[in-house]
Scaffold this active site. Structure first.
Site, PDB file in Angstrom:
ATOM      1  N   SER C 126       0.823  -1.203   0.000  1.00 22.98           N
ATOM      2  CA  SER C 126       0.000   0.000   0.000  1.00 22.98           C
ATOM      3  C   SER C 126       0.860   1.257   0.000  1.00 22.98           C
ATOM      4  O   SER C 126       1.922   1.296   0.633  1.00 22.98           O
ATOM      5  CB  SER C 126      -0.883   0.008   1.245  1.00 22.98           C
ATOM      6  N   TYR C 149      -1.940   5.574  -4.279  1.00 17.82           N
ATOM      7  CA  TYR C 149      -2.886   6.684  -4.129  1.00 17.82           C
ATOM      8  C   TYR C 149      -2.246   7.903  -4.785  1.00 17.82           C
ATOM      9  O   TYR C 149      -1.084   8.226  -4.493  1.00 17.82           O
ATOM     10  CB  TYR C 149      -3.152   7.007  -2.657  1.00 17.82           C
ATOM     11  N   THR C 175      -5.775   2.861  -6.694  1.00 14.66           N
ATOM     12  CA  THR C 175      -7.057   2.771  -5.985  1.00 14.66           C
ATOM     13  C   THR C 175      -7.859   4.040  -6.221  1.00 14.66           C
ATOM     14  O   THR C 175      -7.385   5.138  -5.944  1.00 14.66           O
ATOM     15  CB  THR C 175      -6.830   2.589  -4.476  1.00 14.66           C
ATOM     16  N   LYS C 249      -8.285  -0.245  -9.069  1.00 17.44           N
ATOM     17  CA  LYS C 249      -9.017  -0.915  -7.994  1.00 17.44           C
ATOM     18  C   LYS C 249     -10.205  -0.068  -7.573  1.00 17.44           C
ATOM     19  O   LYS C 249     -10.078   1.152  -7.391  1.00 17.44           O
ATOM     20  CB  LYS C 249      -8.076  -1.131  -6.811  1.00 17.44           C
ATOM     21  N   HIS C 273     -13.791  -1.902  -1.494  1.00 18.10           N
ATOM     22  CA  HIS C 273     -12.801  -1.500  -0.487  1.00 18.10           C
ATOM     23  C   HIS C 273     -13.108  -2.175   0.858  1.00 18.10           C
ATOM     24  O   HIS C 273     -12.944  -1.577   1.922  1.00 18.10           O
ATOM     25  CB  HIS C 273     -12.810   0.024  -0.341  1.00 18.10           C
TER      26      HIS C 273
END
Lengths: 377, 377, 377, 377
Positions: C126, C149, C175, C249, C273
């Site tokens: 992440s 992100y 995402t 995503k 999510h």
């Protein structure tokens, strides 16, 4: 008769000082009734047959049915009056032919009939009433019918019908969905047995049929209990031997209904016997629309099984019933407060029905129709 | 054999003094059984595979299926008799080939077979029975079949079939839906392990297959446990090597069923192995109508998984089954009261079925059909 | 790093002496995990956004999907291997890019990556990992991707992508469904706050964007938090500035998916999510079939949200997924037993998937298709 | 007015020291409100009519409606602003005309209106407000409407309308679905009675209509309570006698809605009166799509009944509402913390709505449409 402060088993009943304000609906009476009758008896009243699938369905089906209002209707000339087999009724809520009502109150059907009379509710005496059909008739001024179970001997069946007619019963309701009856599992577990003194007094004079020994290959149900079950021939015989109108209770199948009407039956009760007969039968509200559609507007169709509020009455009328019968609800009232309790339960139901009619914009019973309910797509 | 008052672990069993009146249905036996076997064993009996989705579905599906009655039918000549593979049966309720029944009672399959015999119920011995197939055969006079798991070596498979035939088993039921078996999560959590002395005695004489070492890339399931799993070739071989009728258990897919019949299989058991095999498989009642419709009326189709009452038996028959097998229900009876308990459970189920037939107006098994169930729109 | 026997708050962790046999499935790990992390942290891990409608739906949807078996298939050459973006994978279960894994274990992502590596599971780091993306990469030999992100400044976004590429991440997963994140109500009620020392270490070098004062008419969400939210232009810029394959995503809508693919996105993750972004979004399993149908067979589609067992993996593959990502399940394992727990959870899932494949008669991932699930009419 | 630290019954209220962080949503306020008002009053606020079928449906319907996101939308220019009857509103959440708000707080509607004003929420004063409509108007600067119940005498009805206009109310909302009101069973059981000092102060100057004695055949509901119920003629008269825009509240049927619009009604509120009027009416969200489809895009349609979160607001807007009204949610806030609580509840709802809009990719209220919700097949 016995002291009304004692229950049927002789133990002291709790006393109700007037109707408490907290008794706002049938569910309140149900809760309270559990304190007014012995536990095994309460379990007997409450239980359903088998897995209680039908018993549950009877309640659930009303929760799945929605109501739709109509705005600004003038209901000031309205009312719950209706007509059934030429009788003008104050409201379409009848008392179902519950057997052995002395289980719920020492005065049994006498007391219940007084309560029904006070609220001008139609009454149906059971073949298996625990007070005599003649004594009950004396307590009720309005429309009263007699519920008939076929007896092993036709002579006895006919005797019942003639006694009923003589006592002023104006129609015969033949129950056909409960030719064998078994105690519910609940009642069995609670050790229910009929208390001394509670019996089917209407049948006292009739000799029991000769016991037939069964071979091992035979069934105590199919060859035993069902040996005397009525057939189409028996029903035709009955129709030929009475001039009273005959209704049939326990109908769910359109083909059965159509055949019954062709034979001269004058009305039907869509019912699964309050979940006490063939477990697994759907709530009658599920089959009511198709019965009504197949049979047309003129045939009287009543519904019982699952009515617990005036909202339920409204939904049954909307989906095709001309009237409804209540069973457990009036028994709760009978157990808690005798005739007063029965009358109060009827009043609660009628008030709820009137409230529903007022808010739905349907001033009369005739205005309540398929358009009054809302269907999910 | 061991003292019948001790359970398989040697601890003292509670004693049942006759069958209590409160045992009114299978659910009552289920509750009581929990007191008659050690907790880990009870968890083993109760558990389903994986998330227990299939286990839950097996029960729920019957609650979603409604029954419809037919009025005034003459059932006095009726009965639960039926015919399966040329055998005349007293009723269509068979005992499923549950493995290792000594987990529930010291005398295991012997005792269960005695109970089945007393109620004239068809019996199926499991390959994994904890008493020998020959000893079991001696306890049961009626129709008995042998359930076959393919063995790693064809010679052993064939030996089982020949022993079964020699012992008077009249059909082979090949189970194909449980080629790998894992303990349920419940059983694992409860610490279940097979008690000493409970084993697959039928297989004692057969040498285990040679252990094959797996590479890290290989799967202990796909290359390990499944290495010896049967294929279509194995089934064809079996059909070529026995003249006993062969049924297949664990069928849900129409295409599989059709292929099996083309090969000479003579009957099917729609099943999800009581929720103990592939979790997520629907209750077989969901696939039964399409199996029956695709295969026609002549092919024997049985159903197991989820039967808990005679009402369930009725619904299975209505939707296309010729007979049903029960598993856990008779184990509960076996655990509680041995052969007597098994017989009583069978009697409760048969009585419920007869009651259902009487009230539904379907005097014989052949009268129970799609028209006997009610479908929501 | 800190003492692995202390949790992130410094209090002493319970010690697990090996993996107990009772840990038979993810639900067992979930129960145990509640004892291994402080309550507010557990609530943070468990909670979903808003009313938790999506969180509930993620689990329920798998229970509504049935599996259908195929008999007698030869699975001896089978396996869970699959290929994703040219990577050969041992099995189709990846670890989702869960943020801040040091909440669950002092060594956080490092420990989780070791567990993933041991079971040859694909890994996704992440952007908000609590260990640096470079350190994590050193713990995992297999296919690893980087979840991105978008950052307020494009230079920072690009720096993350380049660092990921330099550290051997072979794809970028952008995402897009969580541009604003709020604590769940559960976490708020439990008083959750990030413990000292748990932070988004990958972003440490990037200056925060200048704070912009909002007028009273403006929204702290729409003009505040969303001010830097990516748009289609940002995504196109990203695709122009990296030669790594890019997946997106958070996709549920077919039109969005088609547009993404036209721009050059190479794969999708159907996701809500884990119920932590827009509450009310359906479980992705509900939209998966239409995504697969619209996009054809070639486009890699992954699914996350709600996977709790190998049965769920099987269903997702059957309905169109090429692989799945798990989040909470591996966090439970991480909390309970570090890398060993992560590995064990993965092993449980893979074993369940293999069991499911064996019993369903689908030897390879490619054999699992729409025909493997059963639909109610 | 009375000491704000005492509740309406004079007992000491618990004091709230600021808004606790744990108050993260309406459900949190609901739980807390139970401690801030006497139990019978809380039961009165919570209860629904009859069997509470509508009350339950109001909540369930939102859980059955799914949201669908749109990726990468630029929402930076977005906001919750909307326009209703020419009023520009900060957000589409209005306060419903709840009667007798002094039940929840000593300052009643005054305090609630202050809270609404702080969050720029539209306000509707009830005919049955427990503070005067003029005093309330002084507390609220934004759009405020007056809810009208027809009075027995037209002069009184008109007086109310003129007072409302004089006090700056810009529209009349005629409630038509609650012509008879009965206490809920919950309130009856809890012994609810109006505390001294809480009354319909707006009606103080109007003499009660003469009591008409009913005959036994007449109904206290249909001829009693409904005697003064408005009809279509009354509504037409009202429309002829005011130049304020008139909306009608309580509409569910398309035919009613079309007739109302033809007469000059300018907007509708789809409502079942929060489950407090005709029990059994479906949640208005069920009928909203067909109302919107039949009436076209221009007619203002509001929805109340069941809104408990900003997610619910989003769904109502998506299915056709221009705005929503909240009842119980702001009462909880009022009970817990007066104006501050009302404002906080509104802020929570608006923040949730903004979050939903941000994540759904719908920057403005106009962007939220049928495409924003997801329907199961």
């Amino acid at each position: 008769m016995s002291n009304p402060d004692s229950n049927i088993n002789g133990s002291t009943r709790p006393k109700l000082q007037g109707v408490p304000a907290a008794l706002a609906c049938v569910a309140d009476y149900e809760r309270l009734a559990a304190e007014f009758v012995d536990h095994p008896i309460f379990e007997y009243l409450q239980g359903g047959s088998g897995n209680e699938q039908s018993l549950r369905d009877n309640l659930r089906v009303f929760d799945e049915c929605y109501v739709q209002n109509r705005l600004l209707a003038d209901v000031s000339q309205g009312g719950t009056h209706t007509t059934l087999l030429q009788h003008r009724l104050r409201h379409p809520i009848l008392l179902a032919p519950v057997a052995y009502q002395r289980l719920a109150h020492p005065e049994g059907e006498l007391e219940a009939a007084r309560g029904a009379d006070a609220l001008e509710a139609g009454w149906v005496t059971s073949t298996l009433s625990s007070c005599s059909l003649e004594d009950i008739a004396a307590q009720h001024q309005g429309m009263r019918w007699f519920q008939l179970y076929f007896q092993p001997q036709r002579a006895h069946t006919l005797d019942l019908v003639r006694r009923a007619q003589a006592a002023g019963y104006s129609a015969i309701v033949v129950t056909l969905d409960a030719t064998v009856q078994a105690s519910s599992r609940r009642a069995q577990r609670a050790g229910f047995a009929f208390p001394k003194g509670v019996s089917a007094v209407n049948l006292q004079g009739y000799a029991a049929p000769p016991q037939v020994a069964l071979t091992p290959e035979q069934s105590v149900i199919l060859q035993g209990a069902m040996a005397e079950a009525p057939t189409w021939q028996d029903l035709e015989w009955l129709l030929d031997n009475t001039d009273l109108p005959v209704l049939v209770k326990g109908v769910q199948r359109v083909a059965d209904a159509e055949r019954l009407l062709r034979l001269g039956v004058q009305g039907l009760v869509a019912s699964n016997h309050g979940g006490r007969a063939l477990d697994g039968m759907p709530a009658p509200l599920r089959v009511l629309p198709q019965l009504r559609q197949a049979l047309g507007k003129q045939v009287p169709i009543l519904l019982d099984s699952g009515i617990r509020s005036g909202y339920d009455v409204f939904k049954a009328l909307a989906l095709g019933a001309d009237a409804v019968l209540i069973g457990r609800p009036f028994l709760y009232g009978l157990a808690v407060a005798g005739a007063l309790g029965v009358a109060h339960v009827l009043r609660l139901l009628r008030d709820e029905l009137e409230l529903c009619m007022a808010l739905a914009g349907t001033p009369t019973v005739a205005d309540i129709g398929p358009d009054s309910v809302f269907r999910l797509d």
